[in-house]
Design a protein around this motif. Sequence first.
Motif, PDB file in Angstrom:
ATOM      1  N   PHE A  87       0.821  -1.208   0.000  1.00 45.69           N
ATOM      2  CA  PHE A  87       0.000   0.000   0.000  1.00 45.69           C
ATOM      3  C   PHE A  87       0.857   1.262   0.000  1.00 45.69           C
ATOM      4  O   PHE A  87       0.550   2.241  -0.681  1.00 45.69           O
ATOM      5  CB  PHE A  87      -0.942   0.001   1.202  1.00 45.69           C
ATOM      6  N   ALA A  92      -0.348   5.124  -0.779  1.00 40.64           N
ATOM      7  CA  ALA A  92      -1.257   5.278   0.347  1.00 40.64           C
ATOM      8  C   ALA A  92      -0.468   5.571   1.623  1.00 40.64           C
ATOM      9  O   ALA A  92       0.671   5.131   1.783  1.00 40.64           O
ATOM     10  CB  ALA A  92      -2.101   4.021   0.533  1.00 40.64           C
ATOM     11  N   THR A  94       0.083   4.660   5.368  1.00 40.27           N
ATOM     12  CA  THR A  94      -0.152   3.412   6.097  1.00 40.27           C
ATOM     13  C   THR A  94       0.047   3.630   7.587  1.00 40.27           C
ATOM     14  O   THR A  94       0.996   4.292   8.013  1.00 40.27           O
ATOM     15  CB  THR A  94       0.797   2.305   5.607  1.00 40.27           C
ATOM     16  N   GLU A 166      -6.596  11.691   1.917  1.00 37.32           N
ATOM     17  CA  GLU A 166      -5.592  10.856   1.259  1.00 37.32           C
ATOM     18  C   GLU A 166      -6.071   9.406   1.215  1.00 37.32           C
ATOM     19  O   GLU A 166      -6.916   8.983   1.999  1.00 37.32           O
ATOM     20  CB  GLU A 166      -4.264  10.915   2.033  1.00 37.32           C
ATOM     21  N   ARG A 167      -5.467   8.637   0.315  1.00 40.47           N
ATOM     22  CA  ARG A 167      -5.664   7.188   0.341  1.00 40.47           C
ATOM     23  C   ARG A 167      -4.939   6.646   1.556  1.00 40.47           C
ATOM     24  O   ARG A 167      -3.786   7.014   1.816  1.00 40.47           O
ATOM     25  CB  ARG A 167      -5.043   6.556  -0.899  1.00 40.47           C
TER      26      ARG A 167
END
Length: 450
Positions: A87, A92, A94, A166-167
């Motif tokens: 990810f 992304a 994390t 955000e992702r």
Amino acid sequence: MFILADDMGFGDFGVFNGGQSSTPQLDDLSGISRLYSQHTSASPVCAPARAALLTGRYPQRTGVIDTLEARGTDRLALDEFTIADAFSRAGAVTGLVGKWHCGAIGEPYHPLKRGFDEFIGFRGGWQDYWDWTLERNRTPVQADGRYLTDVLGDEAVGFIRRHKHERFFLHVSFNAPHFPYQAPEELIGQHRRTGRTERVAVIYAMIAVMDRAIGRIRQAISDAGLDDDTLIVVTSDNGPELGGDGEESADRWNVGLRGAKQHVFEGGIRLPLVLSQPGVVAAGEDDTFIHLTDWYPSLLTHAGVTPVGSKVLDGRDISGSFTGGTVDDVPRCWQWSRYHPMPTSNAAIRDGRWKLVHPAAAGTLGLTDRDEWIDHDIKRHPENYAQPIDEESPGWPAVGTEPMLFDLAADPEEAHDLAAVHPDVRARLATALHAWYEDVELDRARLVST
């Protein structure tokens, strides 16, 4: 968002136990989610199960064979890539909130070195719920009077608020209802009942606090406008810890499953699973057979993320089941014994309706008194354990146990041993289990040699 409870069984959800426990948030989420009845761990104990979740590979291949952080048997091999790595490389943010338990000793094994951008939690197997010590990105955080599960819930909410534009991939790893058995007194009082032990009242109170924290997490997602964009997974790492005497007995209803934590009977490895994403995941019941290794490829596929590294995954993509599709079964195996693996003690294979089990050989799951003392001491004084201890571990008998055979379709409680009735099935599964064991141990031997 992957929410992982610690030692929580099917029977700990109020929706499954007739309201014996108080889990209004989990019950509400279950009503709008996909509920999987055949979801299994990769191990009946914490650290190996978590290694499998993170890597999509059997824990033996990753070097995580036990829970003893002071011995280093929880260390995730440094050449393994985690789902957080994947990810993160896809852009992304994390985060890990809570329990790590895939390398408590050594900087290279720190979560921030294993794909996570943010970490607030503890690296070992458990913490006191009141007198806790956490770290926030390597900076120590001392107890401030709050109950630990509440702290972890608050931290998860903070992560969502910081990164709502955000992702992100957030792994919320609660330690409830794992030992030590502690909870706010007012909640314990609410769960005391005639015929219920004090230990079970405490456990249900611990779960109630976790349920409350999950409610705050859900509200934070909603407040951020992310309901339709967030896949939520809620499960446990292994089955519940049962047993004990008198008021210290943790025995409670677990939908009739045989066994508990540490054992490869269904009670030790069958896990509740709630999966939710409005408008994407189809609500309802699902009997797809899922193994904890399956989440690595499935979550990445669902998010359009490419796996990292060249190692062969044991998990397979089951994301097609999220929308009601069918996924073919594959055989799955388990083995765990304390200190080091043993092929015919506490080992099992499931292939379709059939499950072969070698029950645990006497003594092969227990701790020495010294290791039990060390496991407590490292929680209080981690500074004394800069390196894993180098002490000889106990040896186990060369001969394990005779296998039992169960038809899970007709006998999910594993009450009727059919090994003598179906010797051909017994022989076929025993051969397959042995071949699996030799395969994963070959990978582990390569780690030990290097």
